[in-house]
Design a protein around this motif. Structure first.
Motif, PDB file in Angstrom:
ATOM      1  N   ALA A  57       5.991   6.513 -27.124  1.00  0.00           N
ATOM      2  CA  ALA A  57       6.631   5.241 -27.443  1.00  0.00           C
ATOM      3  C   ALA A  57       6.150   4.671 -28.774  1.00  0.00           C
ATOM      4  CB  ALA A  57       6.379   4.230 -26.321  1.00  0.00           C
ATOM      5  N   LEU A  58       4.861   4.741 -29.029  1.00  0.00           N
ATOM      6  CA  LEU A  58       4.315   4.162 -30.250  1.00  0.00           C
ATOM      7  C   LEU A  58       4.399   5.103 -31.437  1.00  0.00           C
ATOM      8  CD1 LEU A  58       3.135   2.199 -28.106  1.00  0.00           C
ATOM      9  CD2 LEU A  58       1.115   2.088 -29.548  1.00  0.00           C
ATOM     10  N   GLY A  59       4.335   6.385 -31.169  1.00  0.00           N
ATOM     11  CA  GLY A  59       4.268   7.345 -32.257  1.00  0.00           C
ATOM     12  C   GLY A  59       2.826   7.508 -32.703  1.00  0.00           C
ATOM     13  N   SER A  60       2.516   8.664 -33.219  1.00  0.00           N
ATOM     14  CA  SER A  60       1.122   8.961 -33.526  1.00  0.00           C
ATOM     15  C   SER A  60       0.551   8.063 -34.623  1.00  0.00           C
ATOM     16  CB  SER A  60       0.953  10.437 -33.901  1.00  0.00           C
ATOM     17  OG  SER A  60       1.707  10.744 -35.051  1.00  0.00           O
ATOM     18  N   GLU A  61       1.351   7.717 -35.622  1.00  0.00           N
ATOM     19  CA  GLU A  61       0.823   6.888 -36.713  1.00  0.00           C
ATOM     20  C   GLU A  61       0.471   5.480 -36.239  1.00  0.00           C
ATOM     21  OE1 GLU A  61      -0.272   7.779 -39.750  1.00  0.00           O
ATOM     22  OE2 GLU A  61       0.164   9.764 -38.924  1.00  0.00           O
ATOM     23  N   ASP A  72       7.662 -10.269 -26.713  1.00  0.00           N
ATOM     24  CA  ASP A  72       9.060  -9.896 -27.002  1.00  0.00           C
ATOM     25  C   ASP A  72       9.139  -8.604 -27.802  1.00  0.00           C
ATOM     26  OD1 ASP A  72      10.587 -11.875 -25.757  1.00  0.00           O
ATOM     27  OD2 ASP A  72      10.434 -13.235 -27.464  1.00  0.00           O
ATOM     28  N   GLY A  73       8.311  -8.499 -28.816  1.00  0.00           N
ATOM     29  CA  GLY A  73       8.319  -7.310 -29.669  1.00  0.00           C
ATOM     30  C   GLY A  73       7.904  -6.055 -28.934  1.00  0.00           C
ATOM     31  N   VAL A  74       6.889  -6.184 -28.081  1.00  0.00           N
ATOM     32  CA  VAL A  74       6.433  -5.038 -27.288  1.00  0.00           C
ATOM     33  C   VAL A  74       7.536  -4.599 -26.333  1.00  0.00           C
ATOM     34  CG1 VAL A  74       4.788  -4.315 -25.508  1.00  0.00           C
ATOM     35  CG2 VAL A  74       3.986  -5.611 -27.489  1.00  0.00           C
ATOM     36  N   ILE A  75       8.154  -5.564 -25.670  1.00  0.00           N
ATOM     37  CA  ILE A  75       9.238  -5.252 -24.737  1.00  0.00           C
ATOM     38  C   ILE A  75      10.363  -4.528 -25.478  1.00  0.00           C
ATOM     39  CG2 ILE A  75      11.077  -6.283 -23.331  1.00  0.00           C
ATOM     40  CD1 ILE A  75       8.976  -8.456 -22.543  1.00  0.00           C
ATOM     41  N   ALA A  76      10.773  -5.062 -26.619  1.00  0.00           N
ATOM     42  CA  ALA A  76      11.862  -4.456 -27.391  1.00  0.00           C
ATOM     43  C   ALA A  76      11.502  -3.040 -27.836  1.00  0.00           C
ATOM     44  CB  ALA A  76      12.195  -5.324 -28.599  1.00  0.00           C
ATOM     45  N   GLU A  77      10.275  -2.848 -28.305  1.00  0.00           N
ATOM     46  CA  GLU A  77       9.861  -1.523 -28.770  1.00  0.00           C
ATOM     47  C   GLU A  77       9.869  -0.503 -27.629  1.00  0.00           C
ATOM     48  OE1 GLU A  77       6.625   0.372 -31.689  1.00  0.00           O
ATOM     49  OE2 GLU A  77       5.740  -0.945 -30.173  1.00  0.00           O
ATOM     50  N   GLU A  85      11.552  -0.682 -24.787  1.00  0.00           N
ATOM     51  CA  GLU A  85      12.925  -0.442 -24.340  1.00  0.00           C
ATOM     52  C   GLU A  85      13.643   0.505 -25.291  1.00  0.00           C
ATOM     53  OE1 GLU A  85      14.446  -4.463 -23.989  1.00  0.00           O
ATOM     54  OE2 GLU A  85      14.077  -4.474 -21.832  1.00  0.00           O
ATOM     55  N   LYS A  86      13.454   0.290 -26.588  1.00  0.00           N
ATOM     56  CA  LYS A  86      14.110   1.100 -27.612  1.00  0.00           C
ATOM     57  C   LYS A  86      13.663   2.565 -27.549  1.00  0.00           C
ATOM     58  CE  LYS A  86      12.644   0.759 -31.781  1.00  0.00           C
ATOM     59  NZ  LYS A  86      12.191   0.167 -33.034  1.00  0.00           N
ATOM     60  N   THR A  87      12.440   2.805 -27.092  1.00  0.00           N
ATOM     61  CA  THR A  87      11.917   4.168 -27.052  1.00  0.00           C
ATOM     62  C   THR A  87      12.079   4.825 -25.684  1.00  0.00           C
ATOM     63  OG1 THR A  87       9.675   3.298 -26.700  1.00  0.00           O
ATOM     64  CG2 THR A  87      10.297   3.830 -28.967  1.00  0.00           C
ATOM     65  N   GLY A  88      12.884   4.209 -24.811  1.00  0.00           N
ATOM     66  CA  GLY A  88      13.229   4.856 -23.549  1.00  0.00           C
ATOM     67  C   GLY A  88      12.420   4.442 -22.336  1.00  0.00           C
ATOM     68  N   TYR A  89      11.641   3.381 -22.462  1.00  0.00           N
ATOM     69  CA  TYR A  89      10.806   2.961 -21.332  1.00  0.00           C
ATOM     70  C   TYR A  89      11.255   1.610 -20.769  1.00  0.00           C
ATOM     71  CZ  TYR A  89       8.214   6.946 -22.830  1.00  0.00           C
ATOM     72  OH  TYR A  89       7.880   8.237 -23.154  1.00  0.00           O
ATOM     73  N   GLY A  90      12.557   1.365 -20.833  1.00  0.00           N
ATOM     74  CA  GLY A  90      13.124   0.112 -20.360  1.00  0.00           C
ATOM     75  C   GLY A  90      12.899  -0.150 -18.877  1.00  0.00           C
ATOM     76  N   ALA A  91      13.005   0.888 -18.067  1.00  0.00           N
ATOM     77  CA  ALA A  91      12.814   0.699 -16.616  1.00  0.00           C
ATOM     78  C   ALA A  91      11.396   0.217 -16.315  1.00  0.00           C
ATOM     79  CB  ALA A  91      13.097   1.998 -15.866  1.00  0.00           C
ATOM     80  N   GLN A  92      10.425   0.813 -16.988  1.00  0.00           N
ATOM     81  CA  GLN A  92       9.037   0.395 -16.776  1.00  0.00           C
ATOM     82  C   GLN A  92       8.859  -1.062 -17.202  1.00  0.00           C
ATOM     83  OE1 GLN A  92       9.956   3.344 -17.974  1.00  0.00           O
ATOM     84  NE2 GLN A  92       8.465   4.931 -17.534  1.00  0.00           N
TER      85      GLN A  92
END
Length: 112
Positions: A66-70, A31-36, A38-45
């Motif tokens: 999507a994850l950010g460098s950190e 759930d958390g991965v899906i939400a993250e 989707e929130k970063t613009g990869y909802g279609a994937q």
């Protein structure tokens, strides 16, 4: 043995499995991965991975965005995998992991 061990065990290498599991566990399960994502613009994937049919690809560069460098550096460091290789592994195996963990397009409760 966790859900992802059963799904991906024997299909991908231990290094990649450790990375995918670590990412899913540190981000609130499937759930958390899906939400993250989707929130970063990869909802279609993500929707294609959860739903029936073909999985849309995601690139290593998309994973980095999507994850950010950190977050990616932390994840890579925790598994001992170089950052670029970690992004490649996630791009290659995350779609399959989420697809297999969501049979019939349903996210199981507490899936990790």
């Amino acid at each position: 043995m966790g859900l992802l061990d059963g799904i991906l065990g024997g299909v991908i290498g231990a290094e990649a499995l450790s990375l995918v599991k670590g990412y899913v566990e540190k981000h609130g399960g499937i759930d958390g991965v899906i939400a993250e994502l989707e929130k970063t613009g990869y909802g279609a994937q993500v929707k294609s991975w959860v739903g029936d049919g073909s999985n849309l690809p995601i690139s290593a560069e998309d994973i980095k965005k999507a994850l950010g460098s950190e977050k990616l550096k932390e994840l890579a460091a925790s598994t001992g995998i170089p950052v670029d290789k970690a992004a490649e592994y996630l791009a290659q195996h995350l779609p399959t992991a989420i697809d297999k963990a969501t049979p019939g397009g349903v996210v199981p409760p507490n899936a990790s």
